[in-house]
Design a protein around this motif. Structure first.
Motif, short mmCIF file in Angstrom:
data_model
loop_
_atom_site.label_atom_id
_atom_site.label_comp_id
_atom_site.label_asym_id
_atom_site.label_seq_id
_atom_site.Cartn_x
_atom_site.Cartn_y
_atom_site.Cartn_z
N GLY A 194 4.90 -13.66 24.31
CA GLY A 194 4.80 -12.38 23.62
C GLY A 194 5.33 -11.22 24.44
O GLY A 194 5.21 -11.19 25.66
N THR A 195 5.91 -10.25 23.74
CA THR A 195 6.38 -9.01 24.36
C THR A 195 5.58 -7.85 23.80
O THR A 195 5.53 -7.67 22.58
CB THR A 195 7.87 -8.78 24.08
OG1 THR A 195 8.64 -9.87 24.60
CG2 THR A 195 8.35 -7.48 24.71
N LEU A 196 4.96 -7.07 24.67
CA LEU A 196 4.17 -5.93 24.22
C LEU A 196 5.10 -4.80 23.77
O LEU A 196 5.91 -4.30 24.55
CB LEU A 196 3.26 -5.45 25.34
CG LEU A 196 2.26 -4.34 24.99
CD1 LEU A 196 1.26 -4.83 23.95
CD2 LEU A 196 1.52 -3.87 26.24
N LEU A 197 5.00 -4.41 22.50
CA LEU A 197 5.88 -3.38 21.96
C LEU A 197 5.34 -1.98 22.25
O LEU A 197 4.13 -1.76 22.24
CB LEU A 197 6.01 -3.57 20.44
CG LEU A 197 6.75 -4.81 19.96
CD1 LEU A 197 6.69 -4.91 18.43
CD2 LEU A 197 8.20 -4.80 20.43
N SER A 198 6.27 -1.08 22.46
CA SER A 198 5.91 0.32 22.65
C SER A 198 5.68 0.98 21.28
O SER A 198 6.41 0.72 20.32
CB SER A 198 7.04 1.06 23.38
OG SER A 198 6.85 2.45 23.32
N HIS A 199 4.68 1.84 21.20
CA HIS A 199 4.42 2.57 19.96
C HIS A 199 5.30 3.80 19.81
O HIS A 199 5.24 4.48 18.78
CB HIS A 199 2.94 3.01 19.92
CG HIS A 199 2.00 1.91 19.54
ND1 HIS A 199 1.64 0.90 20.41
CD2 HIS A 199 1.35 1.66 18.38
CE1 HIS A 199 0.79 0.09 19.81
NE2 HIS A 199 0.60 0.52 18.57
N SER A 200 6.11 4.07 20.83
CA SER A 200 6.91 5.31 20.78
C SER A 200 8.38 5.11 21.09
O SER A 200 9.19 6.01 20.85
CB SER A 200 6.33 6.34 21.78
OG SER A 200 6.33 5.81 23.10
N ASN A 201 8.77 3.91 21.58
CA ASN A 201 10.16 3.73 22.01
C ASN A 201 10.65 2.33 21.66
O ASN A 201 10.57 1.39 22.46
CB ASN A 201 10.27 3.96 23.53
CG ASN A 201 11.71 3.88 24.01
OD1 ASN A 201 12.65 3.90 23.20
ND2 ASN A 201 11.89 3.76 25.32
#
Length: 450
Positions: free
Chosen positions: A54-61
């Protein structure tokens, strides 16, 4: 020189470790649940290129994640209440099966901080906050070129209502919501704006497996599937002595059934009907309204029937399952005509045989009435599909231990497979003793008997 070589190797190893770092679902425990957790959303991306990492996604970028290809469809998995704080055991399997079926972005919505709480009411309260967070993320996706119609939300229990809130926030423009046993407590009896409903996405399909306890009883989508009537799933514990599984087995069966539909081991065909009792009686076997595709199949591939279902409006369907995977059963219409002088009441068990494989169906939800020269129509659900039937075993039972034994004189029995276009199988002139099995070789029915 040796020191420089060592440093280079060390830096290389660090870079490899960084490249292989996998973000995982939040692991909490019962202690966290007792203290209570505040809402925190983590979005874990899986693709065919990183199906197990899994890759943790950014909420802003979003530009920080080139592997998040917005030209692909995106599927969000939204879990439900986590009273012990542990990660859902099915996350990995569901993610991998979705990726095997379609080249998509799979995003696991980890709201364990917020769902892990012994106070269920706090978790319910947090569903609105989780939905607001996820709505903002999807709006950002849209700004970067994603199509809302290509987004699929799969919500389990409380996650089903989070899906509904997100869909409503986006004015029903999400492509699809799949709700797996939507939570009932605190949502039953509420207006549509306070729960999932069919206007929250362009297409909403719902599965019910625990309507008498943790699930929602009434229809919520364009199509609602009621597995085994929506209650008491086969193989689940019947008493409190089984511990926690007594409370959650029926509810969690919804995920297991959906996993089976992704696996394509077999299909569960569902029949539109007003009640489970009418379904078991075989009163709802007409699938003409669905055209050549026949009655809809539960699960991932229900979108094949999307246009018909949208035209028909809300559709309530039923199907039965086995106690374990593969859960799907095979449906036959069975027609029996007797020539006994007196009316007979009883139960029928049928076995189909081919090449050492046996499929069994027992029609025992209620005693069936058999009357001279009158066709009794039964609905038989077999535990597996037999592609070519070479032998049939038939048993009649009155179920009366203390009353006289009766024989059933069968003038004709006809078996029609409801999932395949093939000629029905017939047999004529069979004498069945009470609770005694008779074997025979079936024959294709004559045209006049159709």
């Amino acid at each position: 020189m040796f020191l420089w070589q060592y440093l280079i190797l060390l830096l290389t190893a660090v870079q490899i470790c960084k490249a292989q770092r996998c973000d995982k679902f939040t692991h909490l425990n019962l202690g966290h649940a007792f203290i209570g957790t505040s809402i925190r959303i983590r979005l874990l991306l899986y693709t065919r290129e990183n199906g197990t990492c899994g890759t943790l996604l950014s909420h802003s970028n979003l530009s920080a994640h080139p592997q998040f290809n917005l030209s692909r469809p995106t599927t969000f998995i939204i879990h439900g209440y986590r009273p012990t704080g542990s990660p859902p055991v099915w996350i990995k399997n569901l993610t991998e099966l979705l990726l095997a079926r379609e080249d998509t972005n799979v995003v696991v919505v980890d709201w364990n901080h917020g769902a892990a709480n012994v106070n269920y009411l706090k978790a319910v309260e947090n569903t609105r906050k989780a939905a607001a967070n996820l709505t903002a993320f999807i709006e950002m996706m849209k700004e970067h070129g994603a199509s809302l119609s290509s987004i699929h939300l799969i919500g389990i229990s409380l996650g089903a209502h989070i899906s509904g809130f997100v869909g409503a926030n986006l004015n029903g423009s999400i492509g699809r919501i799949t709700a797996l046993d939507p939570a009932g407590p605190q949502f039953t009896g509420t207006p549509p704006e306070d729960r999932l409903d069919s206007t929250d996405a362009r297409f909403v399909d719902v599965l019910h497996t625990d309507i008498d306890a943790l699930g929602f009883r009434e229809p919520l989508g364009h199509i609602d599937f009621y597995a085994n009537g929506g209650t008491d799933q086969p193989g689940c514990p019947k008493t409190l002595f089984s511990g926690g599984s007594y409370f959650k087995c029926d509810h969690q069966r919804s995920v297991s059934l959906y996993l089976d539909s992704l696996n394509q081991m077999c299909v569960s065909r569902a029949f539109p009907c007003s009640s489970y009792s009418d379904f078991l009686d075989g009163s709802c076997l007409n699938c003409d309204q669905f055209g050549a595709a026949g009655c809809p199949v539960f699960g991932y591939d229900i979108t094949r029937w999307k246009n018909v279902l949208l035209r028909l409006g809300q559709t309530k369907t039923f199907f039965t399952t086995n106690a374990k995977s593969p859960f799907c059963m095979t449906s036959y219409r069975v027609e029996v005509m007797i020539w006994n002088k007196d009316v007979r009441w009883g139960y029928i068990t049928i076995k189909l045989h081919y090449n050492g494989t046996e499929a069994v169906a027992t029609v025992d939800h209620k005693s069936s009435k058999f009357k001279k020269y009158t066709e009794t129509k039964l609905f038989a659900q077999f535990d597996k599909d037999i592609q070519s039937v070479e032998k049939v075993s038939l048993k009649f039972s009155t179920g009366n231990v203390f009353k006289p034994k009766y024989k059933l004189r069968v003038l004709r029995i006809r078996l029609t497979h409801l999932g395949r276009e093939e000629r029905p199988l017939c047999r004529y002139d069979i004498l069945l003793g009470d609770n005694s099995e008779v074997n025979f070789r079936p024959l294709p029915c004559e045209e006049s008997n159709f």
